[in-house]
Design a protein around this motif. Sequence first.
Motif, PDB file in Angstrom:
ATOM      1  N   VAL A 220      73.268  95.889  36.861  1.00 60.70           N
ATOM      2  CA  VAL A 220      73.424  96.243  38.271  1.00 60.70           C
ATOM      3  C   VAL A 220      72.038  96.429  38.870  1.00 60.70           C
ATOM      4  CG1 VAL A 220      74.322  97.960  39.901  1.00 60.70           C
ATOM      5  CG2 VAL A 220      75.649  97.368  37.857  1.00 60.70           C
TER       6      VAL A 220
ATOM      7  N   SER B 137      78.735  99.299  38.883  1.00 61.64           N
ATOM      8  CA  SER B 137      78.087  99.570  40.175  1.00 61.64           C
ATOM      9  C   SER B 137      78.333 101.007  40.601  1.00 61.64           C
ATOM     10  CB  SER B 137      78.624  98.622  41.249  1.00 61.64           C
ATOM     11  OG  SER B 137      78.322  97.292  40.934  1.00 61.64           O
TER      12      SER B 137
ATOM     13  N   SER C 200      75.727  92.530  40.986  1.00 62.69           N
ATOM     14  CA  SER C 200      76.627  93.137  40.017  1.00 62.69           C
ATOM     15  C   SER C 200      77.848  92.252  39.848  1.00 62.69           C
ATOM     16  CB  SER C 200      77.073  94.526  40.485  1.00 62.69           C
ATOM     17  OG  SER C 200      77.967  95.084  39.540  1.00 62.69           O
TER      18      SER C 200
END
Length: 178
Positions: free
Chosen positions: A100, A126, A120
Amino acid sequence: MNHIRAGLFILLIAGLGGCSGVRTTLVGAPPPPSSPIQPDAPAAPAPASLPSSLPSSLPPSLPSPSGLDDYKTQVARHVLQHNPNLAFSGTLPPLMPAIVVLRITVDRQGQMTGVEVQRSRDANASRVAVDSLWRSLPLPPPQRLAQADGKLTFSETFLFGERYRYQLRSLEPPQAGE
């Protein structure tokens, strides 16, 4: 060891190239009260509301960062100190479950004025990354690195291992060939 790091770097680049579009999460919209992620040790709850939940005190005084990389290292250490149950120690697996990349904006006092997910493929990862930042507020002040508008924007990469535990790219040594 260098083979592993080189492989991780290639996977990072390849993985980021095929990531889905940008999803924005602004600081003015606090995270939901619970997360689908259940790490081994319970994480601190996400803030319920922005104005009443932000700590009024700044983190302990740190030396003025010598540049952006130094500041990102300070922030990464700060985030891990506030989320020790989510830290992944040891060597990351060759195929990381999630990567991420967050774009973070802070003011001169270290308060987040914006955060967005740049890359992501895993919504849960996330959420873990964004929630980790919320629990870490305020971040170290950027001091002289803040722009004329009083803000600094930078990116941080969360490298996930198993069970939604992560390492932060700013604390990892350079990959082979960097």
